[in-house]
Design a protein around this motif. Sequence first.
Motif, PDB file in Angstrom:
ATOM      1  N   ARG A  40       0.833  -1.217   0.000  1.00  0.00           N
ATOM      2  CA  ARG A  40       0.000   0.000   0.000  1.00  0.00           C
ATOM      3  C   ARG A  40       0.860   1.257   0.000  1.00  0.00           C
ATOM      4  N   ASN A  41       1.924   1.259   0.803  1.00  0.00           N
ATOM      5  CA  ASN A  41       2.894   2.361   0.776  1.00  0.00           C
ATOM      6  C   ASN A  41       4.287   1.747   0.665  1.00  0.00           C
ATOM      7  N   PRO A  42       4.870   1.809  -0.534  1.00  0.00           N
ATOM      8  CA  PRO A  42       6.171   1.152  -0.749  1.00  0.00           C
ATOM      9  C   PRO A  42       7.259   1.713   0.159  1.00  0.00           C
ATOM     10  N   ARG A  60      -8.585   3.755   0.476  1.00  0.00           N
ATOM     11  CA  ARG A  60      -9.939   4.264   0.185  1.00  0.00           C
ATOM     12  C   ARG A  60     -10.463   3.582  -1.062  1.00  0.00           C
ATOM     13  N   GLU A  61     -11.779   3.624  -1.221  1.00  0.00           N
ATOM     14  CA  GLU A  61     -12.382   3.057  -2.420  1.00  0.00           C
ATOM     15  C   GLU A  61     -12.200   4.031  -3.570  1.00  0.00           C
ATOM     16  N   GLY A  62     -11.990   3.466  -4.759  1.00  0.00           N
ATOM     17  CA  GLY A  62     -11.981   4.302  -5.944  1.00  0.00           C
ATOM     18  C   GLY A  62     -10.716   5.087  -6.158  1.00  0.00           C
ATOM     19  N   GLY A  63      -9.596   4.658  -5.567  1.00  0.00           N
ATOM     20  CA  GLY A  63      -8.343   5.361  -5.814  1.00  0.00           C
ATOM     21  C   GLY A  63      -7.221   4.716  -5.051  1.00  0.00           C
ATOM     22  N   PRO A  64      -5.985   5.058  -5.415  1.00  0.00           N
ATOM     23  CA  PRO A  64      -4.859   4.448  -4.718  1.00  0.00           C
ATOM     24  C   PRO A  64      -4.790   4.892  -3.260  1.00  0.00           C
ATOM     25  N   THR A  65      -4.128   4.074  -2.455  1.00  0.00           N
ATOM     26  CA  THR A  65      -3.879   4.425  -1.058  1.00  0.00           C
ATOM     27  C   THR A  65      -3.095   5.732  -1.004  1.00  0.00           C
ATOM     28  N   ASP A  67       1.784  10.891   2.097  1.00  0.00           N
ATOM     29  CA  ASP A  67       2.055  10.809   3.501  1.00  0.00           C
ATOM     30  C   ASP A  67       0.988  11.611   4.280  1.00  0.00           C
ATOM     31  N   SER A  68       1.296  12.012   5.524  1.00  0.00           N
ATOM     32  CA  SER A  68       0.253  12.638   6.347  1.00  0.00           C
ATOM     33  C   SER A  68      -0.301  13.906   5.707  1.00  0.00           C
ATOM     34  N   ARG A  69       0.569  14.678   5.018  1.00  0.00           N
ATOM     35  CA  ARG A  69       0.057  15.945   4.455  1.00  0.00           C
ATOM     36  C   ARG A  69      -0.884  15.700   3.285  1.00  0.00           C
ATOM     37  N   VAL A  70      -0.634  14.660   2.515  1.00  0.00           N
ATOM     38  CA  VAL A  70      -1.559  14.314   1.429  1.00  0.00           C
ATOM     39  C   VAL A  70      -2.895  13.849   2.028  1.00  0.00           C
ATOM     40  N   ILE A  71      -2.802  13.015   3.060  1.00  0.00           N
ATOM     41  CA  ILE A  71      -4.028  12.496   3.690  1.00  0.00           C
ATOM     42  C   ILE A  71      -4.838  13.635   4.303  1.00  0.00           C
TER      43      ILE A  71
END
Length: 202
Positions: free
Chosen positions: A47-49, A58-63, A66-70
């Motif tokens: 999920r996170n290399p 999440r559904e419908g897109g890649p995991t 990092d925290s700022r993207v989330i």
Amino acid sequence: MKLYHAPASPFVRKVMVLLHEAGAADRVALVPVSGNPLDPGTIPVDRNPLGKIPALEREGGPTLYDSRVITRYLDDLLQAGLYPAAPRLWDTLVIEATGDGIAEAAVLMRYEMHVRPQPSRSPDWAEAQWRKIARALAALEERWISHLSGPVDMGQIAIGCALGYLDFRHADRDWRGAHPTLTGWFASFAARPAMQATAPDA
Ligand code: BEZ
């Protein structure tokens, strides 16, 4: 949505504080994981290399990581309003980066002195990390108290989580000593229900 989670991580805590501030903690299932730079352990590298948390499945897109993207994603999804409009946004982002930098240096110190095998540990390297933290704390005390005292945003949350981590893992360093105004700000911020609900256990 699934959040790969460890309560001690200040970066995971940022995401959790956002969810609590938005009244949406029940929108995310927490998946407990553990790992470190020497061994990703149960952190899902498919999920996170990079083998880091937080990661948000999440559904419908890649995991997401990092925290700022989330946090940008969740703020948008939940319309949480924790990233203000420009020009205030630029200050918020710098403060968030400062909080993340403090947390990163503090976590690296922890890994250096507690995870790296004893013969390879470098106290000098750990001290250099602490000097970064000290400079960042001085900048917050001198320049950013007015922003920190304004409406809650992701900059404040990042600083709150970073200072919480200093208390959790580096209590012997007395970060409060030279920063009386930041100390007062943190006393009040740490009392927020979202911070209380996410404090790491001793
Ligand atoms: C810690 O135990 O200090 C820690 C755990 C996960 C991520 C970062 C730090």
